[in-house]
Design an enzyme around this catalytic site. Structure first.
Site, PDB file in Angstrom:
ATOM      1  N   GLN A 145       0.852  -1.192   0.000  1.00 55.99           N
ATOM      2  CA  GLN A 145       0.000   0.000   0.000  1.00 55.99           C
ATOM      3  C   GLN A 145       0.887   1.241   0.000  1.00 55.99           C
ATOM      4  O   GLN A 145       1.795   1.371   0.815  1.00 55.99           O
ATOM      5  CB  GLN A 145      -0.890  -0.035   1.247  1.00 55.99           C
ATOM      6  CG  GLN A 145      -1.261   1.296   1.870  1.00 55.99           C
ATOM      7  CD  GLN A 145      -2.401   1.972   1.167  1.00 55.99           C
ATOM      8  OE1 GLN A 145      -2.181   2.637   0.158  1.00 55.99           O
ATOM      9  NE2 GLN A 145      -3.597   1.814   1.676  1.00 55.99           N
ATOM     10  N   GLY A 148     -22.443   3.360  10.280  1.00 57.76           N
ATOM     11  CA  GLY A 148     -21.947   2.202   9.555  1.00 57.76           C
ATOM     12  C   GLY A 148     -21.018   2.612   8.429  1.00 57.76           C
ATOM     13  O   GLY A 148     -20.713   3.798   8.250  1.00 57.76           O
ATOM     14  N   LEU A 197     -20.478   3.510   4.862  1.00 55.36           N
ATOM     15  CA  LEU A 197     -21.351   3.978   3.795  1.00 55.36           C
ATOM     16  C   LEU A 197     -20.818   3.650   2.407  1.00 55.36           C
ATOM     17  O   LEU A 197     -21.578   3.589   1.442  1.00 55.36           O
ATOM     18  CB  LEU A 197     -21.561   5.489   3.913  1.00 55.36           C
ATOM     19  CG  LEU A 197     -22.202   5.967   5.223  1.00 55.36           C
ATOM     20  CD1 LEU A 197     -22.361   7.475   5.212  1.00 55.36           C
ATOM     21  CD2 LEU A 197     -23.535   5.276   5.458  1.00 55.36           C
ATOM     22  N   GLN A 198     -19.516   3.463   2.299  1.00 49.76           N
ATOM     23  CA  GLN A 198     -18.916   3.169   1.001  1.00 49.76           C
ATOM     24  C   GLN A 198     -18.095   1.883   1.106  1.00 49.76           C
ATOM     25  O   GLN A 198     -17.203   1.783   1.953  1.00 49.76           O
ATOM     26  CB  GLN A 198     -18.015   4.317   0.544  1.00 49.76           C
ATOM     27  CG  GLN A 198     -17.412   4.098  -0.833  1.00 49.76           C
ATOM     28  CD  GLN A 198     -16.448   5.204  -1.207  1.00 49.76           C
ATOM     29  OE1 GLN A 198     -16.159   6.075  -0.402  1.00 49.76           O
ATOM     30  NE2 GLN A 198     -15.916   5.152  -2.414  1.00 49.76           N
ATOM     31  N   GLY A 230      -9.226   1.433   0.424  1.00 48.23           N
ATOM     32  CA  GLY A 230     -10.112   1.561   1.580  1.00 48.23           C
ATOM     33  C   GLY A 230      -9.519   1.092   2.887  1.00 48.23           C
ATOM     34  O   GLY A 230     -10.256   0.764   3.823  1.00 48.23           O
ATOM     35  N   GLU A 231      -8.187   1.105   3.017  1.00 46.21           N
ATOM     36  CA  GLU A 231      -7.591   0.612   4.260  1.00 46.21           C
ATOM     37  C   GLU A 231      -8.008   1.443   5.466  1.00 46.21           C
ATOM     38  O   GLU A 231      -8.206   0.910   6.569  1.00 46.21           O
ATOM     39  CB  GLU A 231      -6.058   0.591   4.159  1.00 46.21           C
ATOM     40  CG  GLU A 231      -5.397   0.067   5.431  1.00 46.21           C
ATOM     41  CD  GLU A 231      -3.895  -0.096   5.324  1.00 46.21           C
ATOM     42  OE1 GLU A 231      -3.238  -0.102   6.380  1.00 46.21           O
ATOM     43  OE2 GLU A 231      -3.386  -0.227   4.199  1.00 46.21           O
ATOM     44  N   ARG A 232      -8.177   2.750   5.281  1.00 46.63           N
ATOM     45  CA  ARG A 232      -8.564   3.596   6.417  1.00 46.63           C
ATOM     46  C   ARG A 232      -9.941   3.209   6.929  1.00 46.63           C
ATOM     47  O   ARG A 232     -10.177   3.161   8.140  1.00 46.63           O
ATOM     48  CB  ARG A 232      -8.531   5.072   6.007  1.00 46.63           C
ATOM     49  CG  ARG A 232      -8.586   6.056   7.179  1.00 46.63           C
ATOM     50  CD  ARG A 232      -8.205   7.451   6.718  1.00 46.63           C
ATOM     51  NE  ARG A 232      -9.203   7.987   5.802  1.00 46.63           N
ATOM     52  CZ  ARG A 232     -10.199   8.795   6.183  1.00 46.63           C
ATOM     53  NH1 ARG A 232     -10.314   9.138   7.461  1.00 46.63           N
ATOM     54  NH2 ARG A 232     -11.051   9.253   5.311  1.00 46.63           N
ATOM     55  N   ARG A 233     -10.870   2.906   6.003  1.00 42.71           N
ATOM     56  CA  ARG A 233     -12.202   2.456   6.420  1.00 42.71           C
ATOM     57  C   ARG A 233     -12.125   1.116   7.158  1.00 42.71           C
ATOM     58  O   ARG A 233     -12.846   0.882   8.118  1.00 42.71           O
ATOM     59  CB  ARG A 233     -13.112   2.327   5.186  1.00 42.71           C
ATOM     60  CG  ARG A 233     -13.788   3.614   4.756  1.00 42.71           C
ATOM     61  CD  ARG A 233     -14.354   3.510   3.363  1.00 42.71           C
ATOM     62  NE  ARG A 233     -13.309   3.689   2.344  1.00 42.71           N
ATOM     63  CZ  ARG A 233     -13.422   3.304   1.094  1.00 42.71           C
ATOM     64  NH1 ARG A 233     -14.520   2.693   0.682  1.00 42.71           N
ATOM     65  NH2 ARG A 233     -12.456   3.529   0.234  1.00 42.71           N
ATOM     66  N   ASN A 288      -5.449   7.356  -3.579  1.00 39.92           N
ATOM     67  CA  ASN A 288      -4.797   8.221  -2.601  1.00 39.92           C
ATOM     68  C   ASN A 288      -4.383   9.564  -3.191  1.00 39.92           C
ATOM     69  O   ASN A 288      -4.554  10.603  -2.558  1.00 39.92           O
ATOM     70  CB  ASN A 288      -3.583   7.509  -1.998  1.00 39.92           C
ATOM     71  CG  ASN A 288      -3.964   6.455  -0.981  1.00 39.92           C
ATOM     72  OD1 ASN A 288      -4.419   6.763   0.101  1.00 39.92           O
ATOM     73  ND2 ASN A 288      -3.800   5.190  -1.350  1.00 39.92           N
TER      74      ASN A 288
END
Length: 300
Positions: free
Chosen positions: A50, A71, A73-74, A93-96, A128
């Site tokens: 990443q 929750g 959302l994406q 989407g690692e942060r999510r 990113n």
């Protein structure tokens, strides 16, 4: 070398007809049609390659609070793990994913796509860079990997991420900085502008410490870098320019208004320099576009 794909317009080239900015809740007809599914969090792992290394604790806490309330959302984008059967590797989407773990979720919505290593890196870089999540050093390292590992040229990298080639080239130059200076940029103690100002100096680490300790602006850092270079070549630091006459100041103002940038005229008895100053690479790109357009119009 892998076939060139123009992904700079977004992730839709790999997500098919799915709008990557849309809100898709798992279990709804829209999500089912898009291929969104709930995956247990313990079956999802991060991509070790990443491009983003640093995650803001404050931003992560804000996202965690949002996920607890509303929750996810994406959906995140994953691919089947190339190492462990039945598990998945994060593409975007690692942060999510991190925030969902902190929020105590047992599963989260995800889109599963069959992607090769090059596609995974390209999507991660696009996500990113286009969302301004990468530090300049992370961005430079990602560009370097696309070039070294997958044989991309600077022009191809620029097309992939939707940036100009000059932006990619200037960002890549940051990889020439010593590791301690790159660490300052990565941690936000120095900006990319500060780093470029001392990039070619003989002692960038010492200059970086001075800039941080004294809280210098980018312009001051540029002056510090020039003076350090003059001292290294055995020359005294340049003297400040004398006050300009009214005609020169008027010419500078006219050129500045025409170009939308600060312009400095340094006249020495009929010979001298014309300096055009820009604060961002976007301003430089716009200047090049204007000059190119005017040149083409003059030749037509």
């Amino acid at each position: 070398m892998a076939e060139k794909r123009g992904l700079g317009r977004g992730l839709s080239a790999l997500l098919g007809d799915v709008d990557e900015t849309a809100t898709l809740t798992a279990g709804t007809p829209e999500a089912a049609a898009a291929g969104v599914r709930e995956i247990p969090i313990e079956l999802i792992h991060r991509n070790e390659r990443q491009p983003r290394w640093v995650f803001s604790p404050e931003e992560l806490e804000e996202l965690t609070a949002s996920i607890r309330e509303k929750g996810v959302l994406q959906p995140i984008l994953v691919r089947p793990s190339p190492r462990t059967g039945g598990e998945f590797e994060i593409v975007a989407g690692e942060r999510r994913w991190r925030a969902s773990q902190k929020a105590g979720l047992k599963a989260m919505p995800a889109l599963v796509r069959e992607l090769d290593d090059l596609q995974v890196l390209e999507v991660a870089v696009i996500e990113n860079v286009q969302r301004a999540n990468l530090s300049p050093i992370e961005e430079a390292a990602a560009y370097r990997e696309l070039m070294d590992r997958f044989g991309r040229t600077q022009e191809e990298v620029a097309d992939i991420v939707g940036k100009s080639r000059s932006h990619v080239a200037n960002t890549l130059r940051l990889m020439n900085l010593p590791e301690p200076v790159r660490e300052h940029v990565l941690e936000g103690r120095l900006s990319a502008g500060h780093a470029r100002a001392i990039l070619t100096a003989e002692n960038p680490e010492q200059l970086a410490e001075q800039i941080i300790a004294r809280g210098l602006s980018v312009r001051d850092a540029e002056r510090l870098g020039r003076e350090a270079g003059q001292v290294a070549r055995g020359k005294p630091p340049a003297r400040r320019a004398a006050t300009k006459d009214t005609d020169t100041q008027a010419l500078e103002n006219d050129l500045s208004e025409m170009l939308g940038l600060d312009v400095e005229v340094l006249d020495r008895g009929g010979a001298g320099e014309l300096r055009i100053k820009y604060a961002t690479l976007e301003q430089l790109d716009e200047l090049c576009r204007r000059l190119t357009t005017r040149s083409a119009a003059a030749l037509s």
